[in-house]
Write a protein that holds these residues in place. Structure first.
Motif, mmCIF file in Angstrom:
data_model
loop_
_atom_site.group_PDB
_atom_site.id
_atom_site.type_symbol
_atom_site.label_atom_id
_atom_site.label_comp_id
_atom_site.label_asym_id
_atom_site.label_seq_id
_atom_site.Cartn_x
_atom_site.Cartn_y
_atom_site.Cartn_z
ATOM 1 N N SER A 35 0.716 -1.034 0.414
ATOM 2 C CA SER A 35 -0.011 -0.220 -0.164
ATOM 3 C C SER A 35 0.892 1.252 0.006
ATOM 4 O O SER A 35 0.287 2.205 -0.583
ATOM 5 C CB SER A 35 -1.087 0.141 1.174
ATOM 6 N N PHE A 36 2.008 0.814 0.352
ATOM 7 C CA PHE A 36 2.669 2.379 0.035
ATOM 8 C C PHE A 36 4.306 2.347 -0.752
ATOM 9 O O PHE A 36 4.935 2.984 -0.418
ATOM 10 C CB PHE A 36 3.996 2.639 1.723
ATOM 11 N N LYS A 37 3.513 1.536 -1.854
ATOM 12 C CA LYS A 37 4.619 1.629 -3.184
ATOM 13 C C LYS A 37 3.543 2.157 -4.152
ATOM 14 O O LYS A 37 2.340 2.215 -3.931
ATOM 15 C CB LYS A 37 4.550 -0.223 -3.617
ATOM 16 N N THR A 38 4.313 2.533 -5.638
ATOM 17 C CA THR A 38 3.735 2.769 -6.500
ATOM 18 C C THR A 38 3.159 1.557 -7.224
ATOM 19 O O THR A 38 3.622 0.447 -6.720
ATOM 20 C CB THR A 38 4.401 4.276 -7.972
ATOM 21 N N GLU A 39 2.891 1.560 -8.045
ATOM 22 C CA GLU A 39 1.832 0.764 -9.503
ATOM 23 C C GLU A 39 3.200 -0.101 -9.733
ATOM 24 O O GLU A 39 3.343 -1.333 -9.519
ATOM 25 C CB GLU A 39 1.178 0.976 -9.936
ATOM 26 N N GLY A 40 4.012 0.462 -9.979
ATOM 27 C CA GLY A 40 5.082 0.326 -10.463
ATOM 28 C C GLY A 40 6.570 -0.336 -9.931
ATOM 29 O O GLY A 40 6.935 -2.314 -9.990
ATOM 30 N N ASN A 41 6.453 0.169 -8.422
ATOM 31 C CA ASN A 41 6.984 -0.971 -7.646
ATOM 32 C C ASN A 41 6.533 -2.351 -6.870
ATOM 33 O O ASN A 41 6.612 -3.059 -6.601
ATOM 34 C CB ASN A 41 7.039 0.124 -6.091
ATOM 35 N N ALA A 42 4.999 -1.729 -6.839
ATOM 36 C CA ALA A 42 4.310 -2.882 -6.466
ATOM 37 C C ALA A 42 4.075 -4.280 -6.328
ATOM 38 O O ALA A 42 4.000 -5.243 -6.076
ATOM 39 C CB ALA A 42 3.010 -2.571 -6.471
ATOM 40 N N ILE A 43 4.368 -4.320 -8.441
ATOM 41 C CA ILE A 43 4.680 -5.120 -9.160
ATOM 42 C C ILE A 43 6.200 -5.463 -9.096
ATOM 43 O O ILE A 43 6.389 -6.813 -9.957
ATOM 44 C CB ILE A 43 4.112 -5.351 -10.340
ATOM 45 N N ALA A 44 6.876 -5.104 -8.779
ATOM 46 C CA ALA A 44 8.133 -5.601 -8.791
ATOM 47 C C ALA A 44 8.523 -6.704 -8.011
ATOM 48 O O ALA A 44 8.025 -7.280 -8.044
ATOM 49 C CB ALA A 44 9.544 -4.872 -8.277
ATOM 50 N N TYR A 233 -11.170 -2.057 -6.666
ATOM 51 C CA TYR A 233 -10.156 -1.356 -7.091
ATOM 52 C C TYR A 233 -9.815 -2.835 -8.138
ATOM 53 O O TYR A 233 -8.253 -3.651 -8.583
ATOM 54 C CB TYR A 233 -9.130 -1.799 -6.245
ATOM 55 N N SER A 234 -10.808 -3.657 -8.265
ATOM 56 C CA SER A 234 -10.403 -5.043 -9.166
ATOM 57 C C SER A 234 -11.209 -4.972 -10.651
ATOM 58 O O SER A 234 -12.585 -5.452 -10.843
ATOM 59 C CB SER A 234 -10.807 -6.851 -8.495
ATOM 60 N N SER A 235 -11.043 -4.513 -11.423
ATOM 61 C CA SER A 235 -11.339 -4.080 -12.449
ATOM 62 C C SER A 235 -10.876 -5.316 -14.222
ATOM 63 O O SER A 235 -10.029 -5.516 -14.154
ATOM 64 C CB SER A 235 -11.394 -2.933 -12.863
ATOM 65 N N PRO A 236 -11.620 -5.181 -15.352
ATOM 66 C CA PRO A 236 -11.851 -5.247 -16.376
ATOM 67 C C PRO A 236 -9.959 -5.417 -16.998
ATOM 68 O O PRO A 236 -9.818 -6.158 -17.568
ATOM 69 C CB PRO A 236 -11.956 -5.382 -17.627
ATOM 70 N N GLU A 237 -9.548 -4.146 -16.306
ATOM 71 C CA GLU A 237 -8.341 -3.873 -17.036
ATOM 72 C C GLU A 237 -7.298 -4.240 -16.621
ATOM 73 O O GLU A 237 -6.146 -3.911 -16.635
ATOM 74 C CB GLU A 237 -8.235 -1.771 -16.665
ATOM 75 N N GLY A 238 -7.523 -5.194 -14.795
ATOM 76 C CA GLY A 238 -6.644 -5.601 -14.242
ATOM 77 C C GLY A 238 -6.701 -4.915 -12.641
ATOM 78 O O GLY A 238 -7.536 -4.285 -12.296
ATOM 79 N N LEU A 239 -5.531 -6.210 -12.091
ATOM 80 C CA LEU A 239 -5.830 -5.237 -10.420
ATOM 81 C C LEU A 239 -4.193 -4.347 -10.542
ATOM 82 O O LEU A 239 -3.740 -4.086 -10.633
ATOM 83 C CB LEU A 239 -4.810 -6.586 -10.206
ATOM 84 N N PHE A 240 -5.362 -3.340 -9.402
ATOM 85 C CA PHE A 240 -4.123 -2.050 -9.394
ATOM 86 C C PHE A 240 -3.422 -2.750 -8.206
ATOM 87 O O PHE A 240 -4.257 -2.567 -7.303
ATOM 88 C CB PHE A 240 -4.702 -1.127 -8.948
ATOM 89 N N TYR A 241 -2.156 -3.358 -7.606
ATOM 90 C CA TYR A 241 -2.036 -3.968 -6.602
ATOM 91 C C TYR A 241 -1.431 -2.770 -5.635
ATOM 92 O O TYR A 241 -2.521 -3.146 -4.632
ATOM 93 C CB TYR A 241 -0.664 -4.750 -6.726
ATOM 94 N N ALA A 242 -1.059 -1.352 -5.748
ATOM 95 C CA ALA A 242 -0.494 -0.737 -4.479
ATOM 96 C C ALA A 242 -2.235 -0.364 -3.936
ATOM 97 O O ALA A 242 -2.305 -0.093 -2.871
ATOM 98 C CB ALA A 242 0.157 0.383 -5.079
ATOM 99 N N LYS A 243 -2.723 0.679 -4.836
ATOM 100 C CA LYS A 243 -4.325 1.016 -4.694
ATOM 101 C C LYS A 243 -5.071 -0.582 -3.659
ATOM 102 O O LYS A 243 -5.884 0.192 -3.397
ATOM 103 C CB LYS A 243 -4.972 1.411 -5.898
ATOM 104 N N LEU A 244 -5.668 -1.108 -4.068
ATOM 105 C CA LEU A 244 -6.092 -2.596 -3.880
ATOM 106 C C LEU A 244 -5.700 -2.899 -2.921
ATOM 107 O O LEU A 244 -6.231 -3.127 -1.981
ATOM 108 C CB LEU A 244 -6.370 -3.990 -5.128
ATOM 109 N N SER A 245 -4.640 -2.623 -2.007
ATOM 110 C CA SER A 245 -3.169 -2.299 -1.681
ATOM 111 C C SER A 245 -3.863 -2.211 0.025
ATOM 112 O O SER A 245 -4.046 -1.223 1.615
ATOM 113 C CB SER A 245 -2.225 -3.318 -0.963
#
Length: 276
Positions: A35-44, A233-245
Motif C-alpha cells: 500500500s505504500f508503493k507505486t503501481e510499478g514498484n508493487a509488481i516488481a 479496485y479490481s477491474s477488467p483492465e487488471g488489478l491495481f495492486y498498490a491501490k487495492l492494498s
C-alpha cells in the motif's frame, strides 16, 4: 497431580505459536507494504519491492477516487444494526432454551448450527429475486436482516452457553420476589451475562464487518460497505495492486483497532464459565 512442563516443551510451544502467528499475519504485512508503493514498484520482484521508495500516493488516489467515509459508515450501520437486531432475537431464544427444559433443545441448537454449513451460493438466486421483488436490494434494512439471519445461530449458541452457566436458583429467587419475565431477563439475567454478551457482540460485529459474499451481491452503491470499496479496485483492465492494498488496509484498519483494544474482553467472554 498436574504434569510438569519442561523448559524444552515450553520453548517448542512458544516457537510453534510464533510461527503460526507470523504465518497468519504475513498476508496483512504484505498488503501493508504494497500500500505504500507505486503501481510499478508493487509488481516488481519481492526483493526490489522491499528496498524501493515508500509513498502515500496510493492512499491519496484512493481517497480522491472513492468516498471512503460513505463506505465506512455503511459498514458501521450494517455491523451494529445486525448485531443489535440479533441480540433482540437471540436473548429471549437463548433464555428459553437454557431455563425452560425441553428434550428438543439440543436438536434445535444443532439444526440452527447446521444452517451455517449451507453454501451461501445455494440460496443466492431466490434471495436476489426476493430482494428485487420487495425493493430491498441495495438497502440498509435488507442487508441488516440478511446479516442478522446469517450470524443468528452463532449468537444463540454463544448466549445459550453463557446462560447455562448462571444458576437457575438465582432466577427462581427473583421470581419469588415478584420479578416478571421482563424484569428477570433485563435486571437479573442480562447483567450476570455481560462478559459473555460483550464477546458475542464483538464477534458478531467482526463477522458482519468482514462479510463479503452477500454485501457484494445485494448492494451496488447506496448501502455498499467497505467490501464493495475494496472490490472496486479490481477491474477488467487488471488489478491495481498498490491501490487495492491501500483500500484493503483502510477497510480492515478499523476492525483491527477495535479488536486490539477489546481483546481482553473478547478472551474473557469466550472463556466465560470455562473454569469453575
Amino acid at each position: 497431580m498436574a504434569r510438569a512442563i519442561t523448559n524444552r516443551r515450553k520453548t517448542i510451544n512458544t516457537a510453534v505459536a510464533w510461527a503460526i502467528g507470523i504465518a497468519i499475519f504475513f498476508p496483512i504485512l504484505w498488503i501493508f507494504i504494497l500500500s505504500f508503493k507505486t503501481e510499478g514498484n508493487a509488481i516488481a520482484t519481492p526483493l526490489k519491492m522491499f528496498f524501493s521508495g515508500w509513498t502515500l500516493e496510493s492512499y491519496g488516489l484512493v481517497m480522491e477516487r472513492s468516498n471512503y467515509f460513505r463506505f465506512f459508515m455503511n459498514s458501521v450501520i450494517l455491523a451494529v444494526g445486525s448485531t443489535l437486531l440479533g441480540l433482540i432475537i437471540a436473548v429471549p431464544a437463548a433464555w428459553s432454551m437454557a431455563f425452560v427444559p425441553s428434550k428438543h433443545t439440543k436438536n434445535i441448537l444443532m439444526w440452527m448450527l447446521s444452517t451455517k454449513m449451507l453454501p451461501p451460493v445455494g440460496v443466492l438466486v431466490p434471495l436476489v429475486l426476493l430482494f428485487n421483488k420487495l425493493g430491498l436490494t441495495d438497502t440498509h434494512f435488507g442487508l441488516v436482516v440478511v446479516l442478522t439471519l446469517i450470524n443468528l445461530p452463532i449468537i444463540v449458541w454463544m448466549l445459550y452457553t453463557y446462560f447455562k452457566e448462571i444458576p437457575g436458583e438465582i432466577l427462581e429467587a427473583a421470581r419469588m420476589d415478584g420479578a416478571g419475565l421482563k424484569e428477570e431477563v433485563l435486571y437479573v439475567l442480562t447483567p450476570m451475562a455481560i462478559p459473555g454478551m460483550a464477546s458475542t457482540v464483538l464477534l458478531n460485529i467482526i463477522l458482519a464487518w468482514n462479510e463479503a459474499f452477500w454485501t457484494l451481491n445485494l448492494t451496488t452503491t447506496a448501502a455498499a460497505p467497505l467490501t464493495q470499496f475494496i472490490a472496486s479496485y479490481s477491474s477488467p483492465e487488471g488489478l491495481f495492486y498498490a491501490k487495492l492494498s491501500a483500500a484493503s488496509i483502510m477497510a480492515i484498519a478499523p476492525i483491527l483497532i477495535m479488536g486490539w483494544f477489546s481483546q481482553k474482553q473478547l478472551v474473557r467472554g469466550l472463556t466465560f464459565g470455562a473454569v469453575k
